[in-house]
Motif scaffolding. Structure first.
Motif, PDB file in Angstrom:
ATOM      1  N   SER A 314     -26.005 -39.724 -14.624  1.00 42.29           N
ATOM      2  CA  SER A 314     -25.510 -38.990 -13.457  1.00 42.29           C
ATOM      3  C   SER A 314     -26.142 -39.534 -12.191  1.00 42.29           C
ATOM      4  N   LEU A 315     -25.513 -39.266 -11.072  1.00 39.74           N
ATOM      5  CA  LEU A 315     -26.007 -39.738  -9.781  1.00 39.74           C
ATOM      6  C   LEU A 315     -27.216 -38.932  -9.331  1.00 39.74           C
ATOM      7  N   ASP A 316     -28.059 -39.589  -8.572  1.00 42.26           N
ATOM      8  CA  ASP A 316     -29.204 -38.928  -7.955  1.00 42.26           C
ATOM      9  C   ASP A 316     -29.381 -39.513  -6.557  1.00 42.26           C
ATOM     10  N   ARG A 317     -28.354 -39.328  -5.723  1.00 44.41           N
ATOM     11  CA  ARG A 317     -28.362 -39.935  -4.400  1.00 44.41           C
ATOM     12  C   ARG A 317     -29.230 -39.153  -3.429  1.00 44.41           C
ATOM     13  N   ASP A 318     -29.826 -39.882  -2.481  1.00 43.35           N
ATOM     14  CA  ASP A 318     -30.567 -39.229  -1.407  1.00 43.35           C
ATOM     15  C   ASP A 318     -29.642 -39.037  -0.205  1.00 43.35           C
ATOM     16  N   SER A 319     -30.173 -38.495   0.864  1.00 46.88           N
ATOM     17  CA  SER A 319     -29.362 -38.168   2.043  1.00 46.88           C
ATOM     18  C   SER A 319     -29.259 -39.314   3.040  1.00 46.88           C
ATOM     19  N   ASN A 320     -29.928 -40.416   2.776  1.00 49.74           N
ATOM     20  CA  ASN A 320     -29.873 -41.558   3.685  1.00 49.74           C
ATOM     21  C   ASN A 320     -28.490 -42.202   3.645  1.00 49.74           C
ATOM     22  N   GLU A 321     -27.924 -42.406   4.812  1.00 53.89           N
ATOM     23  CA  GLU A 321     -26.601 -43.021   4.893  1.00 53.89           C
ATOM     24  C   GLU A 321     -26.742 -44.512   5.083  1.00 53.89           C
ATOM     25  N   ARG A 322     -26.020 -45.261   4.314  1.00 54.95           N
ATOM     26  CA  ARG A 322     -26.042 -46.712   4.436  1.00 54.95           C
ATOM     27  C   ARG A 322     -24.671 -47.173   4.900  1.00 54.95           C
TER      28      ARG A 322
END
Length: 384
Positions: A314-322
Motif C-alpha cells: 500500500s502507499l505511504d505518501r507524505d504531503s510534499n508535492e513534487r
C-alpha cells in the motif's frame, strides 16, 4: 553430539587465515531429476588414459597453487555456511568420481590444519552395477589410511525394474542411494553428510529447474533433510568443475565411471552441462555472475506470492508535492479530467540544468552574457 559454539568464531577466523595465502586470483520417476543428491551424475571425464601422460606431478608448483585455490574456496564455503563445527563426524560420500575424491582429499587436508577437531569417515554405496570394479575404492582408501565403510546393496536391479525403457535412471537411483546413506549416517552417529557437488552442478540444477521444472531452485550449500534427521553439506560449492578435473588428473585418482547413468544418451543434465561449458569458454565471467545472482535474490522483484506479500502492498505518501520537471504539460479532454477530480493545468518546474538539452544550456548562457554587457554612456561633443 552437539557442537561447541565457543569454537565457531575461532574456526571462522582461522579458516580465513588458511585461505588468505593463495596467489591467484515420467512424472513420478523424473519429477526429482533436478534435485539429484549424487556425485558426478552424467559427467563422463576420462582421466584413466591421461594418467600416464601427467606433465605436472602432485608435488609441482602448479599442483600446489591449485591445491591452495581449492583449499581456499572450500574454507570459504565452510565459513560462509558454518558447515563444519567442533566435534563433528563428517561422513563423506565417495562414489569413485572425480568430485568425491577431490572433496575427500581437501577435507582431509583441512582436518590436519583446522583450529577445531572433527572426524572424517568415507562411505561408498556399492549398487552392484554390472562391471563395477569392487576393489578399486577399498584399495585406495586402505592405501591412504582413511577410515571407511563400503555398503553393498543391489539398487541397480531395482532401478532397472521400476524405470520404463527410455526414461532416465537418475531420480530413482538417487532416491534409493540417498535413503540408504541418510539412514546409515544416523546409524553410525555422523553429524554431517558431505556431498561432492560443485559450483557447476549447482548452476546446472538451477537451469534444469528453470527450463524443465518451472521453479527457481538449485542445490543449496547446506540442507536439513525433510525429516530433520540429517544435515547435508556441499563444501565444493564455490569450486569450478574445470579445477576439479585438473586436480583429479594431477592426483591421478582411480576414477570409477558410472555405467548405469553414463550408458544413457541425450540426458538433459548433460545438455545443460555442455551449454555451461560453451558459455564459460565464450564468456569467462558469465558463470560467476550467475552463481553470484543465486546468492543475491530479491524476492520483491520476482513473482512468488508465497515468498513475498504482494497483496498487502500500500502507499505511504507524505504531503510534499513534487512538481513535474519539464517545459510544458498539455492537458486533453479537460472536462473529463475535472470530472475525475484531476487538475486541468498541472504546474511545472524548471528542469534540472544537468539534464537540460544543449540548446537550452546555450540559450541560458547567452542570456547571462547579455545581462553582463556594460552599457556605454553617450558623450556630448563640447564643440557642438
Amino acid at each position: 553430539m552437539t557442537a561447541a559454539p565457543l569454537f565457531i568464531p575461532q574456526m571462522m577466523s582461522q579458516f580465513d587465515q588458511l585461505s588468505a595465502n593463495t596467489d591467484f586470483d515420467s512424472h513420478t520417476v523424473e519429477s526429482d531429476l533436478y534435485d539429484i543428491e549424487d556425485d558426478d551424475v552424467n559427467i563422463k571425464v576420462d582421466l584413466g588414459n591421461e594418467q600416464a601422460d601427467v606433465q605436472a606431478p602432485a608435488d609441482s608448483a602448479r599442483f600446489r597453487t591449485l591445491q591452495k585455490k581449492l583449499r581456499r574456496q572450500v574454507s570459504w564455503a565452510i565459513r560462509d555456511f558454518n558447515m563444519v563445527e567442533d566435534g563433528d563426524v563428517v561422513m563423506v560420500c565417495v562414489s569413485g568420481g572425480k568430485d568425491s575424491y577431490t572433496l575427500l582429499d581437501i577435507l582431509l587436508l583441512l582436518k590436519r590444519i583446522a583450529p577445531i577437531n572433527f572426524d572424517i569417515v568415507a562411505v561408498n554405496l556399492d549398487q552392484k552395477q554390472p562391471g563395477y570394479p569392487e576393489d578399486v575404492l577399498p584399495n585406495y582408501l586402505n592405501e591412504q589410511g582413511i577410515a571407511h565403510y563400503i555398503l553393498e546393496k543391489d539398487t541397480y536391479s531395482i532401478v532397472k525394474s521400476v524405470v520404463p525403457e527410455g526414461k532416465t535412471y537418475c531420480s530413482a537411483c538417487s532416491r534409493l542411494r540417498r535413503g540408504s546413506l541418510y539412514g546409515f549416517a544416523k546409524q553410525i552417529g555422523a553429524t554431517k553428510i558431505a556431498l561432492g557437488h560443485h559450483r557447476d552442478d549447482m548452476l546446472a540444477t538451477f537451469f534444469l529447474n528453470l527450463f524443465h521444472g518451472g521453479a527457481l531452485k538449485s542445490m543449496p550449500p547446506k540442507l536439513l533433510s525433510d525429516d530433520k534427521q540429517n544435515l547435508l553439506i556441499r563444501p565444493l560449492a564455490y569450486v569450478e568443475e574445470k579445477d576439479i578435473i585438473e586436480y583429479a588428473r594431477l592426483k591421478a585418482f582411480p576414477i570409477i565411471p558410472c555405467n548405469l547413468c553414463g550408458s544413457q544418451t541425450n540426458l538433459q543434465r548433460a545438455i545443460i552441462n555442455d551449454m555451461l561449458r560453451e558459455w564459460d569458454d565464450a564468456h569467462p565471467q558469465r558463470l560467476a555472475s550467475i552463481f553470484k545472482a543465486m546468492q543475491n535474490v530479491a524476492p520483491s522483484q520476482l513473482a512468488d506470492r508465497e515468498l513475498f506479500d504482494f497483496e498487502t502492498l500500500s502507499l505511504d505518501r507524505d504531503s510534499n508535492e513534487r512538481l513535474f520537471e519539464g517545459d510544458n504539460i498539455q492537458a486533453g479532454q479537460t472536462d473529463s479530467l475535472a470530472e475525475i477530480g484531476l487538475p486541468v493545468a498541472p504546474k511545472t518546474q524548471t528542469f534540472h540544468p544537468k539534464f537540460a538539452r544543449n540548446e537550452q544550456i546555450e540559450a541560458g548562457q547567452e542570456a547571462v552574457k547579455k545581462s553582463h554587457i556594460t552599457q556605454k554612456i553617450p558623450t556630448i561633443n563640447p564643440v557642438i
